[in-house]
Enzyme design. Structure first.
Site, PDB file in Angstrom:
ATOM      1  N   LYS A  59     -16.800  -4.226  54.914  1.00  0.00           N
ATOM      2  CA  LYS A  59     -15.724  -4.417  54.111  1.00  0.00           C
ATOM      3  C   LYS A  59     -16.977  -2.666  53.688  1.00  0.00           C
ATOM      4  O   LYS A  59     -17.373  -2.505  52.418  1.00  0.00           O
ATOM      5  CB  LYS A  59     -16.148  -4.208  52.466  1.00  0.00           C
ATOM      6  CG  LYS A  59     -14.437  -4.104  51.309  1.00  0.00           C
ATOM      7  CD  LYS A  59     -13.519  -4.659  52.640  1.00  0.00           C
ATOM      8  CE  LYS A  59     -12.161  -3.837  51.768  1.00  0.00           C
ATOM      9  NZ  LYS A  59     -11.059  -3.987  52.557  1.00  0.00           N
TER      10      LYS A  59
ATOM     11  N   SER B   3      -6.149  -5.104  54.390  1.00  0.00           N
ATOM     12  CA  SER B   3      -6.779  -5.762  53.065  1.00  0.00           C
ATOM     13  C   SER B   3      -5.372  -5.873  52.318  1.00  0.00           C
ATOM     14  O   SER B   3      -4.949  -7.059  52.438  1.00  0.00           O
ATOM     15  CB  SER B   3      -7.197  -4.094  52.075  1.00  0.00           C
ATOM     16  OG  SER B   3      -8.421  -4.277  52.926  1.00  0.00           O
TER      17      SER B   3
END
Length: 626
Positions: A193, A394
């Site tokens: 991430k 996401s």
């Protein structure tokens, strides 16, 4: 004095009256503009001209006329990919259209999935024995990909073509924030991430580099394969392996270099290009301009080719741009707005629902609001399909989890299953300038969060726990939806981004295909034959397009013609936008985010950058700004 006072009140009344009259006239004009439509009578036999002066997008952003006038900027032109495909397919089977023209002089690009869909439609025109001609002063990657489907590619002799490939530098602010004594407090879950790395580091981490290399490598391979298939004579290897040698071999003449590499077919001015169209479709007897040919623009052509609505409705809800809380959009995916569209459609008795996603994600709360609204349709026991465009990562994947089947293209960017939050605190800066914080606390959370004095360890722990819990929820949703174990989802999650081909192999995607494929699947699942259903785009009138307001604003401030130097200069303009966006992302109050900063910048935002107004609109804007 009384007389003077009366005169003054009279003058003030006259002023207020004139202002009221002006505002009434303005709103009357605005209403006329917003409700105006081009006349179908504008359709003429000859060429269909697609003047793509802007971006190809999934969903056009909404123009706020007051904001445009006050800021003296408007979005650049936006063209919905599905409308372009519909227009081109209609031209392929209509005898009135003898050729299709791609005017790419002011083309700003689009995602690979959209470019491929438009390109395949152009192939169908050529299969109908109709020529497709493209013209530009300069071609970059997206222009090269789109123009590769033309039967003749023209280039201005003073222009050129360049292929750079995907990738490039990212901005990192770690050292800057240290110098400013700003503490970017990051809460995240996911090895990959990397959305928070710009605020923590001065360079890319190795896991992020690994992910970027795989992603951009796959996109580059798909781009090359697509262009080579459409235009076998293009020597992409020569253009990209030794660009300096390639241009020097043409004596520094970029146009000649493009011709020698097979990127274009002919060098010629706009007048020579128009003369070629006169040869193909005839001369325009209504015009006195040099080399004028009969032509029809995109808007009147779409108006003339409305889609019949017969049979059962299959709903399509569009989630385009960053997912944010509230009513934002179109062009930005406001969670409340989209959820309300879906809830209103519950009364429409839809036969099936297709969720079209072109989003890098965003707010976890807004993503969940949309997901729950989709689940309310699923509770009606109708087929639910998700069609992924350029990016569905996401939060864009979060909203896809209710689907019975997920469709994507090999070029689709997806995954990025991870959550983060970034909150800046200024205790270092406060100490530097002599500001201190002191007081009495009754609990460890009293006075928290304290952006000046800093967070207590308890606040840090709570925020990290909240993000970790959100990630666990994300994992659980994907696990249940994709029939994968939580451990397997965690392994392919961790914030890692995947191209569509890899995503299909690991189970995040079911099938290759675009929106039409998803609609056909949904119709079959609903036991509907061809001709028994139509598409209902939620929140839009069927067959609508840009209003006269958009035409007036955008046409008044068209993107200037570009040479190669201008194309490179635009990258610097985009850099400024990225700086502003990154700063806003750091300082704006936001909740937990499921957002893909790893995705290419051109695909992360639904709305295009604004440009300065010119002409009479600039003068009107100046009046409002006073």
């Amino acid at each position: 004095m009384k007389f003077a006072g009366r005169v003054w009140r009279l003058l003030v009344g006259l002023k207020d009256g004139l202002v009221l009259v002006f505002m009434l006239l303005f709103f009357t004009l605005l209403f006329a503009v917003l409700t105006a439509r081009p006349s179908p009578a504008e359709v003429r036999e000859g060429a269909l001209v697609l003047e793509l002066n802007g971006l190809i997008v999934e969903e056009r952003s909404e123009i706020d006329p007051f904001a445009a006038l006050l800021s003296q900027t408007v979005p650049v032109g936006e063209f919905e990919a599905r409308e372009l495909v519909r227009a081109i397919d209609a031209a392929a089977g209509d005898d009135r259209i003898e050729a299709v023209v791609l005017d790419l002089d002011s083309f700003l690009g689009g995602g690979q999935v959209h470019l491929q869909a438009v390109g395949e439609a152009l192939d169908r025109v050529r299969a109908a024995d109709k020529p497709v001609l493209a013209f530009a002063s300069a071609y970059a990657d997206d222009g090269v990909m789109l123009a590769s489907h033309a039967s003749e590619i023209w280039l201005d002799p003073l222009g050129g073509a360049i292929v750079t490939g995907p990738g490039g530098g990212q901005l990192y602010y770690g050292e800057l924030l240290d110098r400013l004594k700003v503490n970017a407090r990051v809460y995240r879950v996911g090895t990959y991430k990397s959305a928070v790395e710009p605020y923590l580091r001065d360079s890319m981490s190795e896991p992020a580099r690994e992910n970027y290399a795989a992603l951009y490598g796959a996109l580059w391979e798909e781009w090359q394969a697509h262009v080579k298939k459409a235009r076998p004579q293009a020597d992409i290897a020569r253009v990209t392996s030794d660009p300096v040698g390639w241009i020097e071999a043409a004596g520094g003449d970029l146009a000649r270099a493009a011709l020698s590499a097979g990127l274009v077919d002919k060098l010629g001015s706009r007048q020579e290009f128009d003369a070629r169209l006169v040869e193909l479709v005839g001369e325009d007897e209504w015009s006195t301009e040099l080399n004028a040919y009969p032509q029809t623009g995109l808007e009147p052509w779409l108006q003339d080719n409305q889609i019949a609505e017969t049979g059962s409705a299959i709903g399509v809800v569009t989630i385009a741009g960053e997912i944010v809380d509230g009513d934002a959009g179109p062009g930005i995916a406001g969670g409340t707005r989209i959820a309300e569209l879906l809830d209103e459609a519950l009364e429409a008795d839809l036969a099936a629902l297709v969720v079209r996603v072109d989003s890098p994600g965003g707010s976890v709360m807004a993503s969940e609001e949309i997901r729950r609204a989709i689940l309310r349709h699923k509770a009606r026991d109708i087929p639910i399909a998700v069609s992924m465009a350029n990016v569905a990562a996401s939060g864009g994947y979060w909203v896809a989890t209710p689907a019975d089947r997920i469709f994507a293209e090999p070029e689709t960017i997806t995954g990025s299953i991870g959550i983060f939050a970034v909150i800046p605190t200024f205790e270092g800066l406060a100490d530097e300038i002599g500001v201190s914080v002191d007081g009495v606390r009754t609990t460890p959370l009293s006075g928290q969060p304290d952006l000046v004095g800093g967070f207590t360890p308890e606040v840090d722990a709570i925020l990290q726990a909240s993000v970790a819990d959100g990630y666990a929820d994300f994992i659980a949703q994907v696990s249940a939806a994709r029939n994968l174990s939580a451990q397997e989802v965690d392994r392919i999650g961790q914030g890692r981004v995947w191209d569509g081909g890899a995503a299909r192999q690991i189970g995040l995607v079911d099938q290759y295909g675009g929106l039409d494929t998803a609609l056909a699947w949904a119709a079959a699942q609903a036991d509907l034959e061809e001709g028994e259903w139509y598409v209902d785009y939620l929140g839009r009138e069927p067959g609508t397009y840009d209003t006269l307001l958009r035409q007036l604003l955008v046409d008044d401030s068209k993107v200037a013609r570009a040479d190669i130097a201008t194309l490179f200069a635009r990258q610097q303009e985009a850099l400024g936008g990225r700086l502003v966006g990154d700063l806003e992302r750091l300082l704006t109050t936001r909740g937990a985010q499921a957002y893909c900063l790893e995705c290419p910048p051109s695909l992360r935002h639904g709305a295009s950058e604004g440009r300065e107004l010119s002409g009479w609109l600039a003068k009107l804007a100046a009046l409002f700004a006073r």
